[in-house]
Design a protein around this motif. Structure first.
Motif, PDB file in Angstrom:
ATOM      1  N   HIS A 119      45.468  34.429  48.455  1.00  0.00           N
ATOM      2  CA  HIS A 119      44.127  33.538  48.074  1.00  0.00           C
ATOM      3  C   HIS A 119      44.126  32.728  47.255  1.00  0.00           C
ATOM      4  CE1 HIS A 119      41.769  35.809  51.241  1.00  0.00           C
ATOM      5  NE2 HIS A 119      42.014  37.022  50.768  1.00  0.00           N
ATOM      6  N   ARG A 120      45.527  32.307  46.492  1.00  0.00           N
ATOM      7  CA  ARG A 120      45.706  31.515  45.631  1.00  0.00           C
ATOM      8  C   ARG A 120      44.945  31.628  44.387  1.00  0.00           C
ATOM      9  NH1 ARG A 120      48.342  27.005  47.923  1.00  0.00           N
ATOM     10  NH2 ARG A 120      47.914  25.912  46.200  1.00  0.00           N
ATOM     11  N   LEU A 121      44.693  32.876  44.029  1.00  0.00           N
ATOM     12  CA  LEU A 121      44.018  33.393  42.777  1.00  0.00           C
ATOM     13  C   LEU A 121      45.159  33.554  41.635  1.00  0.00           C
ATOM     14  CD1 LEU A 121      41.764  35.999  44.347  1.00  0.00           C
ATOM     15  CD2 LEU A 121      41.177  33.614  43.624  1.00  0.00           C
ATOM     16  N   ASP A 122      44.773  33.459  40.259  1.00  0.00           N
ATOM     17  CA  ASP A 122      45.519  33.750  39.051  1.00  0.00           C
ATOM     18  C   ASP A 122      45.432  34.878  38.976  1.00  0.00           C
ATOM     19  OD1 ASP A 122      47.098  33.642  37.190  1.00  0.00           O
ATOM     20  OD2 ASP A 122      45.538  32.709  35.916  1.00  0.00           O
ATOM     21  N   LEU A 123      46.332  35.767  39.377  1.00  0.00           N
ATOM     22  CA  LEU A 123      46.307  37.360  39.025  1.00  0.00           C
ATOM     23  C   LEU A 123      47.196  37.493  37.726  1.00  0.00           C
ATOM     24  CD1 LEU A 123      45.575  40.259  39.916  1.00  0.00           C
ATOM     25  CD2 LEU A 123      47.867  40.337  40.990  1.00  0.00           C
ATOM     26  N   LEU A 124      46.164  38.102  36.779  1.00  0.00           N
ATOM     27  CA  LEU A 124      46.747  38.266  35.449  1.00  0.00           C
ATOM     28  C   LEU A 124      47.538  39.302  35.455  1.00  0.00           C
ATOM     29  CD1 LEU A 124      46.933  37.275  32.419  1.00  0.00           C
ATOM     30  CD2 LEU A 124      44.788  38.266  32.105  1.00  0.00           C
ATOM     31  N   GLY A 125      47.198  40.472  36.089  1.00  0.00           N
ATOM     32  CA  GLY A 125      47.815  41.824  35.846  1.00  0.00           C
ATOM     33  C   GLY A 125      46.885  42.898  36.415  1.00  0.00           C
ATOM     34  N   GLN A 126      47.453  43.961  36.297  1.00  0.00           N
ATOM     35  CA  GLN A 126      46.849  45.337  36.699  1.00  0.00           C
ATOM     36  C   GLN A 126      47.002  46.531  35.644  1.00  0.00           C
ATOM     37  OE1 GLN A 126      49.438  46.505  40.003  1.00  0.00           O
ATOM     38  NE2 GLN A 126      49.687  44.585  40.679  1.00  0.00           N
ATOM     39  N   MET A 127      45.842  47.139  35.593  1.00  0.00           N
ATOM     40  CA  MET A 127      45.486  48.092  34.803  1.00  0.00           C
ATOM     41  C   MET A 127      44.955  49.297  35.374  1.00  0.00           C
ATOM     42  SD  MET A 127      43.942  46.773  31.446  1.00  0.00           S
ATOM     43  CE  MET A 127      42.285  46.661  31.719  1.00  0.00           C
ATOM     44  N   PRO A 128      45.606  50.577  35.049  1.00  0.00           N
ATOM     45  CA  PRO A 128      45.325  51.665  35.678  1.00  0.00           C
ATOM     46  C   PRO A 128      44.026  52.140  35.085  1.00  0.00           C
ATOM     47  CG  PRO A 128      47.115  52.228  34.332  1.00  0.00           C
ATOM     48  CD  PRO A 128      46.777  50.768  34.262  1.00  0.00           C
ATOM     49  N   LYS A 129      43.368  53.322  35.615  1.00  0.00           N
ATOM     50  CA  LYS A 129      42.130  54.076  34.977  1.00  0.00           C
ATOM     51  C   LYS A 129      42.857  55.416  34.344  1.00  0.00           C
ATOM     52  CE  LYS A 129      38.404  52.323  37.721  1.00  0.00           C
ATOM     53  NZ  LYS A 129      37.213  52.656  38.664  1.00  0.00           N
ATOM     54  N   PRO A 130      42.444  55.964  33.371  1.00  0.00           N
ATOM     55  CA  PRO A 130      41.401  55.056  32.375  1.00  0.00           C
ATOM     56  C   PRO A 130      42.183  54.176  31.869  1.00  0.00           C
ATOM     57  CG  PRO A 130      42.243  57.402  31.310  1.00  0.00           C
ATOM     58  CD  PRO A 130      42.592  57.180  32.905  1.00  0.00           C
ATOM     59  N   VAL A 131      41.608  52.960  31.338  1.00  0.00           N
ATOM     60  CA  VAL A 131      42.113  51.834  30.546  1.00  0.00           C
ATOM     61  C   VAL A 131      42.724  52.208  29.278  1.00  0.00           C
ATOM     62  CG1 VAL A 131      41.597  49.557  29.399  1.00  0.00           C
ATOM     63  CG2 VAL A 131      40.367  50.407  31.455  1.00  0.00           C
ATOM     64  N   VAL A 132      43.800  51.808  28.881  1.00  0.00           N
ATOM     65  CA  VAL A 132      44.447  52.001  27.692  1.00  0.00           C
ATOM     66  C   VAL A 132      44.195  50.763  26.788  1.00  0.00           C
ATOM     67  CG1 VAL A 132      46.647  52.533  26.732  1.00  0.00           C
ATOM     68  CG2 VAL A 132      46.127  53.398  28.820  1.00  0.00           C
ATOM     69  N   ARG A 133      43.753  50.764  25.643  1.00  0.00           N
ATOM     70  CA  ARG A 133      43.441  49.872  24.687  1.00  0.00           C
ATOM     71  C   ARG A 133      44.621  49.040  24.354  1.00  0.00           C
ATOM     72  NH1 ARG A 133      42.773  47.867  19.777  1.00  0.00           N
ATOM     73  NH2 ARG A 133      41.126  46.737  19.281  1.00  0.00           N
TER      74      ARG A 133
END
Length: 416
Positions: A119-133
């Motif tokens: 979709h030509r989006l700027d995907l910065l990254g992925q993060m699992p749950k729970p979020v790690v600071r």
């Protein structure tokens, strides 16, 4: 907009590291609060939390509010899910950066990531749950340092075709170069030419805003020729300074529809007195490939003229095993999506290893894109890849800076 979607905090007038507008989308109130607090701790205050995608879209579409620059999006939500939300972002031509947060298994999240890219989006990254600071901090730092600062008058979205024609006539396109380093010995063997538009008002404009326009409006050949001429002139200057490097340029499949394309490239090579064997043509596949007969005709004649052919972003787009079988490629570039963090992702690691093994069995030289850190470098090196390219090695640089950079690396002898 209802109370499910309210700004977090009233301290926007306080000093802060960054005033970016950030949107959080998740149906879990606790996660929204935890993530907002973590962002606050990183210096971000302009945060809007939404418990459902419909409210998030209302916020995005509200022209009276500042535009959202970064979205953290859950995938599995009631009502409109994350996949539908990503699709809606693409339909709106949204120009910000996207982070996927999900407790789903990795391959599902990777599939949504590919949809976002489609979709030509700027995907910065992925993060699992729970979020790690710590992971959040790393991601935010990467976003803050990589996003180009817009020049005065810069606007989001694609440019107008007429403006692109004017820029081509005015010679406003410039090249920067990203080195390719050999895993064996650490020497610099070549560079990839990357085009930038030096707009007189907006400053630097990046290719995602004009390549598609050039392809759709018959301007891609003129742009490719300008990039090629500049790259060959720069490479000839480096040779006169004792720096013999191969230079790669990206070629759209659209250019290969023209059976005269090999002759136009040959004319540029002769004009620059450049060695054809040091010119690499990287085939990009941003649109459907043309007639396969014309494709085979053009590419075979390019190989007969001794130019090297590289299949770029292997594993994405329209790259197929049949193309490797039928077209005389001599280099395979593996997409960064299969390289970065492959050491920590079994699926990526398996595809990377299989691609390298197949390429070597076919006698192809291999290049791994997306070498972003030492872990990437060490993992790909162990798998026997030939060349690496990415920010861990060097960011793209102007032509005048390259000889000094190469000399400094040679003197330091620093191992990756």
């Amino acid at each position: 907009m209802n109370t499910d979607c309210l700004p977090d905090g009233d301290d926007r007038k306080q000093d802060r590291k960054n005033d970016a507008e950030i949107l959080l989308l998740d149906d879990e109130p606790l996660l929204l609060r935890v993530l907002a607090l973590a962002l606050n701790a990183c210096g971000y205050r302009s945060i809007t939390s939404c418990a459902n995608a419909a409210d998030a879209l209302l916020r995005l579409d509200d022209a009276a509010l500042p535009p959202i620059e970064l979205i953290f999006c859950d995938l599995n939500m009631p009502g409109m899910d994350g996949v539908q939300f990503v699709r809606a972002l693409g339909e709106r031509g949204w120009q910000g950066s996207l982070v996927l947060i999900s407790g789903e298994e990795r391959r599902t999240v990777d599939t949504v990531a590919r949809l976002a890219s489609a979709h030509r989006l700027d995907l910065l990254g992925q993060m699992p749950k729970p979020v790690v600071r710590a992971q959040l901090v790393e991601l935010l730092e990467r976003w803050r340092t990589r996003q180009p600062a817009p020049g005065p008058g810069a606007q989001a979205g694609e440019v107008e075709p007429g403006e692109l024609r004017r820029a081509l006539a005015a010679g406003e396109f410039v090249n920067v170069y990203q080195p390719k380093m050999a895993f064996a010995g650490g020497g610099i063997e070549g560079v990839e030419a990357l085009v930038r538009w030096q707009h007189p008002v907006a400053g630097i404009i990046y290719p995602d805003r004009f390549i598609g326009v050039a392809e759709r409006h018959g301007l891609i050949d003129a742009l490719t020729q300008a990039v090629c001429a500049r790259a060959l002139a720069d490479a000839s200057d480096w040779q006169r300074q004792g720096l013999g490097l191969s230079v790669a340029i990206n070629v759209s499949m659209d250019s290969l529809r023209d059976l005269d394309f090999p002759e136009r490239i040959a004319a540029e090579v002769r004009r620059a007195a450049f060695n054809p064997a040091q010119l690499v043509l990287e085939l990009t596949e941003s649109r459907l490939p043309p007639n396969p007969v014309v494709l085979l005709d053009t590419l075979t004649r390019l190989r007969l003229k001794r130019y090297r052919l590289s299949i770029d972003d292997f594993g994405t787009g329209y790259s197929t095993l049949a193309q490797l079988r039928d077209i005389p490629f001599d280099e395979l570039k593996i997409d960064r999506g299969f390289v970065h963090r492959a050491h920590a992702d079994p699926a990526r690691g398996a595809i990377l290893a299989a691609s390298l093994g197949m390429a070597h069995q076919l006698g192809l030289r291999t290049v791994a894109e997306g070498i972003e850190d030492a872990a990437d470098w060490q993992h790909v090196q162990r798998l026997g890849c030939d060349l690496g390219q990415g920010y861990h090695i060097a960011r793209p640089m102007p032509p005048a800076a390259l000889p000094a950079w190469v000399a400094a690396r040679s003197l330091s002898g620093q191992a990756r």
